[in-house]
Write a protein that holds these residues in place. Sequence first.
Motif, short mmCIF file in Angstrom:
data_model
loop_
_atom_site.label_atom_id
_atom_site.label_comp_id
_atom_site.label_asym_id
_atom_site.label_seq_id
_atom_site.Cartn_x
_atom_site.Cartn_y
_atom_site.Cartn_z
N ILE A 111 8.54 32.50 -25.50
CA ILE A 111 8.69 32.62 -26.81
C ILE A 111 9.40 31.12 -27.32
CG2 ILE A 111 9.93 33.52 -28.92
CD1 ILE A 111 9.59 35.99 -27.19
N THR A 112 8.61 30.04 -27.85
CA THR A 112 9.08 28.82 -28.09
C THR A 112 9.56 28.70 -29.30
OG1 THR A 112 6.83 28.23 -28.77
CG2 THR A 112 7.34 27.72 -26.56
N PHE A 113 10.22 27.38 -29.74
CA PHE A 113 10.56 27.07 -31.11
C PHE A 113 9.47 27.33 -31.97
CE2 PHE A 113 10.60 23.63 -34.17
CZ PHE A 113 11.65 23.84 -34.90
N GLU A 114 8.21 26.87 -31.71
CA GLU A 114 7.25 26.78 -32.63
C GLU A 114 6.76 28.49 -33.21
OE1 GLU A 114 7.04 22.79 -30.99
OE2 GLU A 114 7.20 25.01 -29.82
N ARG A 115 6.97 29.27 -32.17
CA ARG A 115 6.76 30.49 -32.61
C ARG A 115 7.70 31.21 -33.25
NH1 ARG A 115 4.21 33.64 -26.99
NH2 ARG A 115 3.99 35.13 -28.82
N VAL A 116 8.98 30.83 -32.80
CA VAL A 116 10.17 31.53 -33.84
C VAL A 116 9.94 30.70 -35.19
CG1 VAL A 116 12.55 31.54 -33.94
CG2 VAL A 116 11.44 31.85 -31.79
N ARG A 117 9.88 29.63 -35.33
CA ARG A 117 9.62 28.97 -36.64
C ARG A 117 8.44 29.63 -37.46
NH1 ARG A 117 8.06 22.83 -36.73
NH2 ARG A 117 6.27 23.51 -35.59
N GLY A 118 7.41 29.96 -36.72
CA GLY A 118 6.17 30.51 -37.30
C GLY A 118 6.54 31.77 -37.78
N MET A 119 7.53 32.60 -37.12
CA MET A 119 7.96 33.73 -37.58
C MET A 119 8.58 33.94 -38.79
SD MET A 119 10.55 36.39 -35.61
CE MET A 119 12.16 35.25 -36.19
N PHE A 120 9.51 32.86 -38.86
CA PHE A 120 10.33 32.78 -40.22
C PHE A 120 9.54 32.34 -41.34
CE2 PHE A 120 14.23 32.42 -37.36
CZ PHE A 120 15.03 33.30 -37.57
N LYS A 121 8.57 31.49 -41.21
CA LYS A 121 7.80 31.16 -42.17
C LYS A 121 6.75 32.41 -42.68
CE LYS A 121 4.93 26.87 -43.55
NZ LYS A 121 4.62 27.74 -44.65
N SER A 122 6.43 32.86 -41.67
CA SER A 122 5.69 34.23 -42.19
C SER A 122 6.37 35.39 -42.97
CB SER A 122 5.18 35.11 -40.92
OG SER A 122 6.28 35.70 -40.16
N GLY B 11 8.50 34.30 -45.32
CA GLY B 11 8.28 33.91 -46.84
C GLY B 11 9.07 32.41 -46.99
N TYR B 12 9.76 32.13 -45.87
CA TYR B 12 10.73 31.09 -45.88
C TYR B 12 9.81 29.53 -45.91
CZ TYR B 12 14.72 33.96 -45.73
OH TYR B 12 15.47 34.94 -45.87
N SER B 13 10.22 28.53 -46.40
CA SER B 13 9.49 27.32 -46.48
C SER B 13 9.71 26.67 -45.03
CB SER B 13 10.36 26.42 -47.32
OG SER B 13 11.60 26.07 -46.86
N GLY B 14 8.84 25.77 -44.72
CA GLY B 14 8.79 25.22 -43.40
C GLY B 14 10.30 24.52 -43.06
N TYR B 15 10.76 24.14 -44.15
CA TYR B 15 12.20 23.46 -44.07
C TYR B 15 13.17 24.40 -43.76
CZ TYR B 15 16.10 20.70 -45.47
OH TYR B 15 17.30 20.00 -45.34
N ILE B 16 13.30 25.34 -44.20
CA ILE B 16 14.22 26.49 -43.87
C ILE B 16 14.00 27.04 -42.51
CG2 ILE B 16 15.58 28.85 -44.37
CD1 ILE B 16 16.19 26.23 -45.99
N ALA B 17 12.58 27.47 -42.41
CA ALA B 17 12.37 28.02 -41.20
C ALA B 17 12.51 27.29 -39.80
CB ALA B 17 10.56 28.20 -41.29
N SER B 18 12.30 25.84 -39.99
CA SER B 18 12.60 24.94 -38.93
C SER B 18 14.27 25.14 -38.70
CB SER B 18 12.32 23.70 -39.36
OG SER B 18 10.94 23.50 -39.43
N LEU B 19 15.21 25.05 -39.69
CA LEU B 19 16.43 25.13 -39.44
C LEU B 19 16.77 26.44 -38.76
CD1 LEU B 19 17.91 23.51 -42.75
CD2 LEU B 19 16.96 22.59 -40.82
N LEU B 20 16.47 27.51 -39.21
CA LEU B 20 16.70 28.63 -38.67
C LEU B 20 16.17 28.92 -37.38
CD1 LEU B 20 15.55 30.98 -41.57
CD2 LEU B 20 17.87 30.60 -40.76
N ALA B 21 15.16 28.35 -36.95
CA ALA B 21 14.55 28.49 -35.55
C ALA B 21 15.29 27.36 -34.44
CB ALA B 21 12.91 27.94 -35.31
#
Length: 514
Positions: free
Chosen positions: A285-296, A298-308
């Motif tokens: 479970i990589t950074f990209e998968r976690v970021r994609g989860m947060f983006k799904s 409804g968060y922006s790519g910006y906030i999803a990246s920070l959360l990931a």
Amino acid sequence: MMDNNETVKNTKADYREMVNNMGKKEFTLLKMQEYGFWPKDLPTPYERQNSETAEQYGKRQKLLKEYQKVIDQIAELYKEKGDINRELYKLKKEYDETWDYEKIRLDVSKKIMQESIARRAERKKQRELEKQRRSEAWQNKKANEIVFIGKGYSGLLRDMESNDEKLLAQQLPIIKTDKELAQFLGIEYKKLRFLIYHRDVVSVDHYHRYTIPKKKGGVRSIAAPKSTLKTVQKRILEEILSKFPVSNHAHGFLKGKSVVSGAAAHIKQPEVLINMDLEDFFPTITFERVRGMFKSFGYSGYIASLLAMICTYCERMPIEVRGKIKYVKTSHRILPQGSPASPMITNILCTKLDKRLSGLSSKFGFVYTRYADDMSFSLADKNTLLIANVKGQRSMKVNVDDIVSLNSGRFCGLISKIVSEEGFKINKHKTRFLRKNNRQCITGIVINNEQIGVPKKWIKTLRAAIYNAKKLKMSGNVPSKVINEISGMTAWIKSVNTERYKDIIDDAMEVINK
């Protein structure tokens, strides 16, 4: 006389205002009508004529626009011609009394060169000023906004668009900027910047790293976040991750569920029990998968990246450099096993996997559960499988065990295909097929008895510990380490099956209480 001058000035000012508002041509036509040069009942060239159709009027308007363009171009050319004539006049005046063409050529060349150098200097100055302005703007932006979080992880930071309707529908907090995120997490903005920035080599690590031995050999690497990061991860777990429903087939790290509930979901003494393990579960479970989860969510790519970035880490190796310890990365950012947010992230990301595997299991007559990376499939009755495969022709001479083996193999092949499609991999060395004559165990819980329980070896170990503790009690005090060991083992069997192990639990409690 002064009054007349004042009147003329006022009139000119009024005319200029009218020209600005109406346009030069419209103003001219208006004055021509006022002074009788253009009949008032006759349409102007810019109005539709009585004899014109709408199409003809449109064509005429288009031609008038083209005509105006030509007029403007001619005016521009005349202006250039005037500039050239003025330059020629200056040259003629300057060289009127000489016929030295070489001198004239050199002077003109020198002047042109000087003008060219001046233009280049001016352009260079403007470029430097623009570069300085951009640099200052960038430095100001970097000081007030997170614009880079590490090489390879900043790709979606320009995506600032969030789906507010989706977030509200899921009762999730709306976070649009990094400062709003810091406020949501309850930390200072500079602390957020420190936590989310990835460096390949660091002097300070955000995790306590250690290993624990595995039951069947080897060690498991654990990365436990330090206090500040742990608090932030708990906040994300409580306010965001915990609001998502997960599969009913997941039993790991969920309130009201455990290894006991996972084992109890299976029928006692199944015909076949298949245990499988997902290889490198957390590192998969990589950074990209976690970021994609947060983006799904409804968060922006910006906030999803920070959360990931907050929820992932990279494995590091300590290296001494000039007498100081540096931590050098040895992997890409992955999910840490010691984070409070990691278990829920795995359950959310495995929701589709659980759904597909449970659907497949029901078709083959199996029961499916998952505890973290441990998957279990149990077949209740081989006769059910027989009926499904011979389509009601039970009178045929068919070896039931062969059908079970054949379909179990096909079933496992389909499991492997689904697991691979969902981004995971099965550890084939840990796959186990257990029949009734084997000890059928799910995550340490034995299910092929009338009641679920623990392995007999565990009970023997506990009985021996209680016996030794009683002997020690007769000769003196029982060490606290022994009492703690008995307490832990007793709590475990109590959580598994209190009724079945009532006698040994009572013996253990007698030792513990005394």
